[in-house]
Design an enzyme around this catalytic site. Structure first.
Site, short mmCIF file in Angstrom:
data_model
loop_
_atom_site.label_atom_id
_atom_site.label_comp_id
_atom_site.label_asym_id
_atom_site.label_seq_id
_atom_site.Cartn_x
_atom_site.Cartn_y
_atom_site.Cartn_z
N LYS A 1 -44.21 18.88 -2.22
CA LYS A 1 -44.68 18.95 -0.82
C LYS A 1 -44.53 20.33 -0.21
O LYS A 1 -45.30 20.71 0.66
CB LYS A 1 -43.98 17.92 0.05
CG LYS A 1 -42.49 18.13 0.18
CD LYS A 1 -41.79 17.11 -0.61
CE LYS A 1 -40.40 17.45 -0.95
NZ LYS A 1 -39.78 16.44 -1.78
N GLU B 1 -49.94 12.19 -4.52
CA GLU B 1 -49.39 10.99 -3.87
C GLU B 1 -47.87 11.05 -3.74
O GLU B 1 -47.30 10.63 -2.72
CB GLU B 1 -49.79 9.74 -4.69
CG GLU B 1 -49.37 8.43 -4.09
CD GLU B 1 -49.94 8.18 -2.70
OE1 GLU B 1 -51.16 8.04 -2.57
OE2 GLU B 1 -49.16 8.12 -1.73
N VAL C 1 -45.30 12.75 -0.64
CA VAL C 1 -44.80 12.16 0.61
C VAL C 1 -44.30 10.75 0.33
O VAL C 1 -45.03 9.92 -0.22
CB VAL C 1 -45.91 12.08 1.68
CG1 VAL C 1 -45.36 11.51 2.98
CG2 VAL C 1 -46.54 13.44 1.94
N GLY D 1 -42.17 9.44 -1.76
CA GLY D 1 -41.89 9.00 -3.12
C GLY D 1 -42.81 7.91 -3.62
O GLY D 1 -44.01 8.12 -3.77
N GLY E 1 -29.77 11.42 -6.85
CA GLY E 1 -31.02 12.13 -7.15
C GLY E 1 -32.01 12.14 -6.01
O GLY E 1 -33.18 12.46 -6.20
N GLU F 1 -32.89 17.25 -2.31
CA GLU F 1 -33.54 18.43 -2.90
C GLU F 1 -32.46 19.29 -3.56
O GLU F 1 -31.27 19.15 -3.25
CB GLU F 1 -34.25 19.25 -1.83
CG GLU F 1 -35.38 18.53 -1.14
CD GLU F 1 -36.48 18.07 -2.10
OE1 GLU F 1 -37.06 18.91 -2.79
OE2 GLU F 1 -36.74 16.86 -2.16
N ASP G 1 -37.71 19.18 4.85
CA ASP G 1 -38.42 18.34 3.88
C ASP G 1 -39.34 17.35 4.61
O ASP G 1 -40.52 17.22 4.28
CB ASP G 1 -37.39 17.60 3.01
CG ASP G 1 -38.03 16.59 2.08
OD1 ASP G 1 -38.56 17.01 1.04
OD2 ASP G 1 -38.04 15.38 2.40
N LYS H 1 -43.56 17.01 4.84
CA LYS H 1 -44.29 15.77 4.58
C LYS H 1 -45.14 15.36 5.77
O LYS H 1 -46.27 14.89 5.60
CB LYS H 1 -43.29 14.66 4.22
CG LYS H 1 -42.58 14.90 2.89
CD LYS H 1 -41.44 13.91 2.73
CE LYS H 1 -40.72 14.08 1.41
NZ LYS H 1 -39.44 13.38 1.40
N GLY I 1 -36.11 9.36 -5.65
CA GLY I 1 -35.45 8.85 -6.86
C GLY I 1 -36.39 8.85 -8.05
O GLY I 1 -37.61 8.99 -7.92
P1 NAP Z 1 -34.98 18.61 -10.48
O1 NAP Z 1 -34.22 17.39 -10.83
O2 NAP Z 1 -34.25 19.82 -10.03
O3 NAP Z 1 -35.87 18.99 -11.78
C1 NAP Z 1 -36.61 20.17 -11.87
C2 NAP Z 1 -37.07 20.32 -13.31
O4 NAP Z 1 -37.93 21.43 -13.42
C3 NAP Z 1 -35.94 20.51 -14.32
O5 NAP Z 1 -36.22 19.81 -15.50
C4 NAP Z 1 -35.96 22.01 -14.57
O6 NAP Z 1 -35.53 22.36 -15.89
C5 NAP Z 1 -37.44 22.32 -14.43
N1 NAP Z 1 -37.69 23.68 -13.98
C6 NAP Z 1 -37.34 24.23 -12.79
N2 NAP Z 1 -37.77 25.50 -12.73
C7 NAP Z 1 -38.39 25.76 -13.89
C8 NAP Z 1 -39.03 26.90 -14.43
N3 NAP Z 1 -39.12 28.03 -13.74
N4 NAP Z 1 -39.58 26.81 -15.67
C9 NAP Z 1 -39.50 25.67 -16.36
N5 NAP Z 1 -38.92 24.54 -15.90
C10 NAP Z 1 -38.35 24.59 -14.68
O7 NAP Z 1 -36.10 18.30 -9.37
P2 NAP Z 1 -36.71 16.88 -8.96
O8 NAP Z 1 -35.80 16.19 -8.02
O9 NAP Z 1 -37.16 16.17 -10.18
O10 NAP Z 1 -37.96 17.35 -8.07
C11 NAP Z 1 -39.10 17.91 -8.68
C12 NAP Z 1 -40.21 18.05 -7.63
O11 NAP Z 1 -40.54 16.76 -7.12
C13 NAP Z 1 -39.85 18.89 -6.40
O12 NAP Z 1 -41.00 19.55 -5.95
C14 NAP Z 1 -39.40 17.85 -5.37
O13 NAP Z 1 -39.57 18.29 -4.06
C15 NAP Z 1 -40.38 16.73 -5.71
N6 NAP Z 1 -39.95 15.38 -5.34
C16 NAP Z 1 -38.70 14.94 -5.69
C17 NAP Z 1 -38.34 13.64 -5.41
C18 NAP Z 1 -36.97 13.11 -5.78
O14 NAP Z 1 -36.67 11.96 -5.44
N7 NAP Z 1 -36.13 13.86 -6.47
C19 NAP Z 1 -39.22 12.80 -4.73
C20 NAP Z 1 -40.49 13.28 -4.40
C21 NAP Z 1 -40.84 14.58 -4.71
P3 NAP Z 1 -34.03 22.04 -16.41
O15 NAP Z 1 -33.98 20.53 -16.54
O16 NAP Z 1 -33.95 22.72 -17.72
O17 NAP Z 1 -33.11 22.56 -15.37
N1 HSE Z 2 -35.26 14.94 -0.92
C1 HSE Z 2 -36.32 14.04 -0.67
C2 HSE Z 2 -35.80 12.87 0.16
C3 HSE Z 2 -36.91 13.55 -1.97
O1 HSE Z 2 -34.58 12.74 0.30
O2 HSE Z 2 -36.61 12.11 0.67
C4 HSE Z 2 -38.26 12.99 -1.78
O3 HSE Z 2 -39.18 13.93 -1.43
#
Ligand code: NAP
Ligand code: HSE
Length: 431
Positions: A107, A131, A134, A136, A189, A192, A203, A207, A306
């Site tokens: 986002k 999708e 915003v 999840g 998880g 951010e 965040d 969204k 998550g």
């Molecule tokens: P995360 O757990 O920090 O995972 C990021 C992943 O990307 C890791 O596997 C990391 O590698 C890899 N990575 C980061 N920088 C990199 C680079 N320069 N080159 C190659 N690989 C790289 O993050 P996440 O929570 O999954 O979130 C990912 C995205 O989804 C973000 O944009 C976040 O805003 C969005 N999002 C997250 C959620 C949530 O619930 N977490 C919900 C909706 C949207 P390593 O594993 O080797 O460190």
């Molecule tokens: N950090 C975000 C939240 C993850 O807590 O809603 C989903 O975008």
């Protein structure tokens, strides 16, 4: 038109990427039948090739160079779940220019660079789907773009940050302190990488910028959103709100004032009446209310963060991208912003407010405060003296609906008033 297996390049194998990997393995057969073609993850980019993973991935699928994925002619769809801004923008633009459809949960990127990404997808006739960016796992992007496209939407309001909702729920229901609740949200998880973005409201602001752009067909970017996070909310506010019949939620709001031809887009901690449906949305759950002239009120509810809930939305987009690839109809629904509606100045917005102050504990003080509020056109709905602290008394005021500019002027005057020791940041009140 595409025949034969579709190859996905997965950028990121963290919380969301692991979920995507699991769902695509677990439901591979159904996904292939629904999409019309088999789909496989061909390559995965990570930062640390030696990290221990909770899924077992063949070593030769991993690379630490995400550029390999966007340059690989074998890859049809790039799924970006690694986060990041300028480098990631460059990678995704390259992917689109190389004819690959893109699915992303990012986002931050869309709220800032949505237009160029969608325009590039249109130019190269690829899909650009987001999708999961915003709320999840809660479907809201496609409903706004497609299912509700027959409506004139006047308002989108909801809880769209799981971390802060988790923290506020734990503070309200279990009396947990802020730091402990945040640590739990990080362990689960939801947060951010840098949780400042969650707790300061950024965040949710990103969204709501995305949702406002979709709902009102007018591009809203992050910097146009009025933002306040939850760091100034204290356990006292949580307790007093409860006593007054409210719970505190971090609400994201986007309203279209058709009469004035302007939008109000904000994220702010808000007192929500306990009998309001949003008051019951607890933990990492998200909920979004949409008000349209034809649909009336519709509410979308589910887990907003998550591993698996977010993967659910990502994989749904992958299925859509495969279908479009198979049928040769990529790039059908891209940028839907055909208007340019200005943002209303904050001072010109209207709301009810909750005020809390420490004042001198002596006769005539309540009257003095009421006079200042009255002089600024702020009408009081209720005023309570909560407790005495030494020679100071704690006062809580709930106002009727007032112009925000007038309220801010009144608060500034009170801050300098000789009877006032401390004026805490006002909170909005929904009714
Ligand atoms: P995360 O757990 O920090 O995972 C990021 C992943 O990307 C890791 O596997 C990391 O590698 C890899 N990575 C980061 N920088 C990199 C680079 N320069 N080159 C190659 N690989 C790289 O993050 P996440 O929570 O999954 O979130 C990912 C995205 O989804 C973000 O944009 C976040 O805003 C969005 N999002 C997250 C959620 C949530 O619930 N977490 C919900 C909706 C949207 P390593 O594993 O080797 O460190
Ligand atoms: N950090 C975000 C939240 C993850 O807590 O809603 C989903 O975008």
């Amino acid at each position: 038109m595409k025949e034969g297996p579709v190859k996905v390049g997965l950028m990121g194998l963290g919380t969301v990427g692991t979920g995507v990997y699991k769902v695509m393995q677990r439901n591979a057969e159904d996904i292939a039948l629904r999409a019309g073609l088999p789909v496989t993850i061909a390559k995965i980019a990570v930062r640390d090739l030696n990290k221990e993973r909770s899924v077992s991935v063949p070593r030769d699928m991993l690379t630490d160079d995400p550029r390999e994925l966007v340059e690989d002619p074998e890859i049809d769809i790039v799924v970006e779940v690694m986060g990041g801004m300028e480098n990631t923008l460059d990678l995704l633009l390259t992917a689109l220019r190389n004819g690959k459809s893109v699915v992303t949960a990012n986002k931050d990127l869309i709220a800032e660079h949505g237009r160029v990404l969608l325009d590039t997808a249109a130019e190269y006739r690829c899909d650009f789907l987001f999708e999961a960016s915003v709320a999840g796992g809660v479907p809201i992007v496609r409903p706004l773009k497609q299912c509700l496209a027959g409506n004139r939407i006047s308002q989108v309001m909801g809880i769209i940050n799981g971390t802060t909702n988790y923290i506020l729920t734990k503070m309200t229901e279990e009396g947990l302190d802020f730091e402990t609740a945040l640590r739990q949200a990080q362990e689960l998880g939801y947060a951010e990488a840098d949780p400042t973005s969650d707790v300061e409201g950024y965040d949710a602001a990103r969204k709501i910028a995305i949702l406002a752009s979709l709902a009102f067909n007018s591009r809203v970017v992050f910097s146009q959103v009025e933002v306040a996070g939850i760091t100034s909310v204290t356990d006292r506010d949580v307790r007093y709100a409860r006593e007054l019949g409210y719970v505190i939620k971090l609400l994201a709001i986007a309203k279209h004032d058709e009469e004035r031809g302007a939008l109000e887009v904000a994220v702010r901690p808000t007192l929500v009446p306990v009998d309001h449906p949003l008051a019951a949305v607890g933990g990492a759950y998200n909920a979004i209310f949409v008000r349209g002239d034809a649909v009336g009120e519709a509410m979308f509810h589910g887990l907003g963060a998550g591993e698996l809930p977010t993967a659910s939305a990502v994989v749904g987009d992958v299925v859509e991208a495969v279908r479009n690839l198979r049928d040769g109809v990529r790039g059908r629904i891209l940028c839907t912003c055909y208007r340019n509606i200005p943002i209303k100045p904050v001072e010109e917005t209207y709301s009810r407010f909750y005020l809390r102050a420490l004042v001198a504990d002596r006769p005539g003080v309540l009257g003095a405060m009421a006079t200042v509020l009255g002089e600024h056109g702020v009408s009081i709905a209720s005023m309570l003296q909560k407790s005495s602290r030494g020679d100071l008394a704690e006062i809580v005021v709930v106002t009727h609906t007032v112009r925000q500019g007038s309220l801010m002027d009144a608060v500034a005057r009170l801050r300098d008033h000789e009877v006032v020791d401390t004026m805490f940041p006002p909170l909005h009140v929904e009714h």
